[in-house]
Design an enzyme around this catalytic site. Structure first.
Site, PDB file in Angstrom:
ATOM      1  N   TYR A  51       0.854  -1.188   0.000  1.00 27.19           N
ATOM      2  CA  TYR A  51       0.000   0.000   0.000  1.00 27.19           C
ATOM      3  C   TYR A  51       0.887   1.235   0.000  1.00 27.19           C
ATOM      4  CZ  TYR A  51      -3.557   3.345   1.588  1.00 27.19           C
ATOM      5  OH  TYR A  51      -4.410   4.416   1.707  1.00 27.19           O
ATOM      6  N   ASP A  78       9.367   2.611  -0.221  1.00 26.86           N
ATOM      7  CA  ASP A  78       8.346   3.297   0.559  1.00 26.86           C
ATOM      8  C   ASP A  78       8.615   2.946   2.020  1.00 26.86           C
ATOM      9  OD1 ASP A  78       6.144   4.085   1.988  1.00 26.86           O
ATOM     10  OD2 ASP A  78       4.718   3.603   0.396  1.00 26.86           O
ATOM     11  N   LYS A 131       4.373   9.522   8.303  1.00 33.68           N
ATOM     12  CA  LYS A 131       4.011  10.003   9.645  1.00 33.68           C
ATOM     13  C   LYS A 131       5.139   9.970  10.680  1.00 33.68           C
ATOM     14  CE  LYS A 131       1.572   5.910   8.630  1.00 33.68           C
ATOM     15  NZ  LYS A 131       0.290   5.591   8.040  1.00 33.68           N
TER      16      LYS A 131
END
Ligand code: HOZ
Length: 427
Positions: free
Chosen positions: A142, A237, A265
């Protein structure tokens, strides 16, 4: 009726599904989402004052635990000077220098506001740099919710009952090729067919949005080699692995260097931040230096920078924290593995460092297909039992457990005891 139930009733009237991000709606495990009022260390408290040992940690950033004093103080101090200027600030330079000093492959970095934005921008830069359009992503990985990457994605998409999202025009995904995580041959196949058109391969170095699936030995190295052979860029990622597995993320942990890295984050210590960075010659393509446009008023926001710098500085100054965190993970998930083995439970424990997942399947999990063999009904029963015991797990079989420095041995032993009781009663 509890306060969480009442709030949820109100929320569904005015927010789609009652939540601002789908997984937290508890759809796949039933029941009412807990509305969280505050958190400290490894504990979260809901609106009904129930206390939970939290294994979500805001989906990763709370490496130091919730409301760490250094982070909170930095935010308060910075707030008093103004919240946003839409102009260059010294604190952004400090953040960029910190990131470049910690993440081995990053020579230049650009701040954005979320992981989704970071990935979207990194892919654009990769396309601009190579002059090619196609990208390869992995089924079950994702990378946020931008149009071109919502193809056979992990996280909430895996439990939404649809393989891809509505509303994404076919044209936006025609250049997204899917390969199988941990299967180099599936990547090689794409390169053999259209290697000259492939701009980049994007991968979560540890797949952590279909549960937790670590790379098998040679997988990341193989991706590096294939990208080099065909002149494509390798994008890691590291929204979940960055600053978590090691100060320099998965690239330091596994010793494989990507061309571009996306961060999320964690870099904001809990505030909304993302970033993308990499080799200088590639990053110099971003506007205003180069022709790849990307911008944002809140990018590099001072309050978010202050929170991130406070957390990253502590992590940089204390490399021993990583030993503590990773040993905690090895011990905790090791205990779970032992339980599964001894009691012949129909489960698999998959983990790396402080990230882990208990899958309800007998099949060894190493890719999307094997992850999907999990019995999600059994997970649902497990989740709800644990929640009742004051243990807040990610509300989906296909998400990670996140340990923090604030989880104590006593807490982990209690969690383990609850697991044991669940399995003795239910399985
Ligand atoms: N996309 C996150 C899980 N991988 C969930 C985000 C949230 O609900 O906050």
């Amino acid at each position: 009726m509890t306060r969480s139930e009442r709030l949820f009733e109100e929320a569904v009237q005015v927010i789609p599904g009652g939540v601002n991000s789908p997984v937290r709606a508890f759809h796949s495990i039933g029941g009412t989402p807990r509305f969280i009022k505050r958190a400290k260390g490894a504990c979260m408290y809901d609106e009904d004052d129930n206390c939970y040992i939290d294994f979500v940690g805001s989906w990763g950033p709370m490496i130091l635990g919730h409301s760490h004093k250094a982070v909170v103080d930095a935010v308060i101090e910075t707030c008093q000077k103004g919240l946003s200027f839409g102009a260059a600030t010294a604190i952004e330079v400090q953040m960029a220098e910190l990131v470049c000093s910690m993440v081995p492959s990053i020579e230049m970095v650009r701040m954005v506001n979320s992981g989704t934005e970071a990935v979207m921008s990194a892919v654009r830069v990769a396309r601009g740099f190579t002059g090619r359009d196609k990208i390869i992503k992995f089924t079950g990985c994702y990378h946020g919710h931008s149009d071109g990457l919502l193809v056979q994605a992990g996280s909430g998409v895996m439990t939404a009952g649809v393989p891809d999202s509505l509303g994404v025009p076919a044209g936006y995904t025609k250049d997204t090729l899917s390969a199988e995580y941990n299967h180099l041959d599936s990547v090689e196949g794409h390169f053999r067919r259209c290697g000259e058109e492939i701009a980049a391969v994007i991968v979560e170095p540890v797949a952590a949005n279909m549960g937790v699936v670590p790379p098998i030995p040679g997988f990341l190295e193989g991706l590096r080699k294939l990208c080099d052979n065909y002149g494509a860029l390798l994008i890691f990622d590291e929204v979940i692995t960055g600053f978590r597995l090691a100060p320099g993320g998965a690239q330091e942990y596994y010793g494989v260097m990507p061309d571009l890295t996306t961060l999320g984050k964690i870099i904001g210590g809990g505030m909304p931040v993302g970033a993308y960075g990499g080799r200088r010659e590639i990053m110099e393509l971003a506007a205003p230096l180069g022709g790849v446009y990307q911008a944002g008023t809140l990018s590099g926001n001072p309050v978010a920078m202050a929170a991130g710098i406070a957390q990253l500085t502590l992590l940089k100054e204390h490399p021993e924290y990583y030993q503590v965190l990773n040993e905690k993970g090895d011990w905790f998930y090791g205990q779970m593995e032992e339980l599964v083995r001894k009691k012949h439970l129909p489960c698999q424990v998959s983990h790396e460092g402080s990230l882990g997942c208990l899958y309800f399947t007998r099949e060894k999990v190493m890719d999307y297909q094997s992850a999907k063999t999990s019995d999600t009904e059994a997970f649902k029963a497990y989740f709800n039992y644990m929640l009742g015991q004051g243990i807040y797990l990610a509300p989906s079989q296909f998400e990670a457990m996140f340990l923090s420095l604030a989880h104590t041995e006593e807490m982990l032993r209690n969690v383990f005891q609850s697991m044991l009781t669940f399995f003795l009663q239910k399985v």
